[in-house]
Design a protein around this motif. Structure first.
Motif, short mmCIF file in Angstrom:
data_model
loop_
_atom_site.label_atom_id
_atom_site.label_comp_id
_atom_site.label_asym_id
_atom_site.label_seq_id
_atom_site.Cartn_x
_atom_site.Cartn_y
_atom_site.Cartn_z
N LEU A 4 0.86 -1.18 0.00
CA LEU A 4 0.00 0.00 0.00
C LEU A 4 0.90 1.23 0.00
CD1 LEU A 4 -2.48 -1.00 2.86
CD2 LEU A 4 -2.80 -1.30 0.42
N HIS A 5 0.62 2.15 -0.89
CA HIS A 5 1.35 3.42 -0.94
C HIS A 5 0.33 4.51 -1.22
CE1 HIS A 5 5.33 1.56 -1.06
NE2 HIS A 5 4.78 0.66 -1.84
N ALA A 6 0.43 5.60 -0.48
CA ALA A 6 -0.52 6.69 -0.69
C ALA A 6 0.01 7.96 -0.05
CB ALA A 6 -1.88 6.34 -0.12
N THR A 7 -0.52 9.07 -0.54
CA THR A 7 -0.23 10.37 0.05
C THR A 7 -1.54 11.11 0.24
OG1 THR A 7 0.07 11.41 -2.11
CG2 THR A 7 2.05 10.52 -1.04
N ALA A 8 -1.52 12.07 1.14
CA ALA A 8 -2.68 12.93 1.37
C ALA A 8 -2.15 14.22 1.97
CB ALA A 8 -3.69 12.27 2.30
N VAL A 100 4.16 5.69 8.49
CA VAL A 100 3.40 6.91 8.28
C VAL A 100 4.37 8.06 8.49
CG1 VAL A 100 1.51 8.35 9.13
CG2 VAL A 100 1.24 5.87 9.03
N SER A 101 4.61 8.83 7.43
CA SER A 101 5.50 9.99 7.51
C SER A 101 4.69 11.25 7.35
CB SER A 101 6.55 9.94 6.39
OG SER A 101 7.48 8.94 6.62
N TRP A 102 4.68 12.06 8.39
CA TRP A 102 4.01 13.35 8.40
C TRP A 102 5.05 14.44 8.17
CZ3 TRP A 102 -1.24 13.49 9.26
CH2 TRP A 102 -1.84 12.43 9.96
N ARG A 103 4.76 15.38 7.30
CA ARG A 103 5.62 16.55 7.11
C ARG A 103 4.75 17.80 7.20
NH1 ARG A 103 7.60 16.77 1.89
NH2 ARG A 103 6.06 15.25 1.32
N ALA A 118 3.02 0.69 3.28
CA ALA A 118 2.79 -0.52 4.08
C ALA A 118 2.89 -1.75 3.20
CB ALA A 118 1.42 -0.47 4.75
N ASN A 119 3.28 -2.83 3.83
CA ASN A 119 3.27 -4.14 3.22
C ASN A 119 2.64 -5.04 4.27
OD1 ASN A 119 3.68 -6.40 1.69
ND2 ASN A 119 5.90 -6.27 1.66
N VAL A 120 1.35 -5.37 4.08
CA VAL A 120 0.60 -6.07 5.10
C VAL A 120 0.17 -7.45 4.64
CG1 VAL A 120 -0.19 -4.00 6.27
CG2 VAL A 120 -1.53 -4.92 4.40
#
Length: 159
Positions: A4-8, A100-103, A118-120
């Motif tokens: 799973l890869h995503a940005t928001a 989870v990387s928050w900037r 994630a790799n679940v």
């Protein structure tokens, strides 16, 4: 295993320091995002008192699949700039990962950016579709509501 890869992202009316303080308070996540984070506790702190390691239970629900993932997380904090939560592997060969990387980008209204990777371990034939995007946007929406002082179920505007 599913990747799973995503940005928001969202624009929030809070200072970068307020934002990273909220995000660094790992024990607070179940209060502002209870649909995903069922419980969290800090298990190790640095010399300055900030969390460096935590335990959390992440609740994933996708169609008929409902699973809680208990994990230990390394917490990396750069005040006013970023907070990263990284799953600590159980052993060197453990293939599951969750990060989870928050900037934070400062400005008149700060920009809150999130990257999820994630790799679940879920059933091979189960399509995860937009799960990554849903998780990432859910995190950002929940953090935005918390920064605005709203309840977990209120709506948030994000970009």
């Amino acid at each position: 295993m599913k990747d799973l890869h995503a940005t928001a992202s969202a624009t929030v009316a809070a200072s970068p320091e307020q934002i990273t303080a909220l995000l660094a308070d790992v024990e607070g996540y179940p209060r502002w995002y209870p649909d995903l984070i069922r419980d969290a506790e800090t298990v190790e702190r640095g010399a300055d008192g900030t969390p460096t390691r935590a335990r959390a239970t992440i609740h994933l629900a996708l169609g008929p699949l409902v699973r809680d993932f208990a994990m230990e997380l390394a917490v990396t904090i750069v005040p006013g700039q970023s907070v990263t939560l990284t799953r600590v592997p159980h052993e060197p060969s453990d293939p599951e990962r969750f990060e989870v990387s928050w900037r934070v980008q400062p400005g008149a209204s700060a920009q809150l950016l999130l990257e999820l990777a994630a790799n679940v371990d879920v059933p091979r034939l189960l399509p995860v579709g937009t799960l990554g995007e849903q998780l990432a946007q859910g995190f950002v929406d929940a953090a935005s509501r918390a920064l605005a002082g709203s309840s977990p179920n209120a709506s948030a505007s994000s970009s």
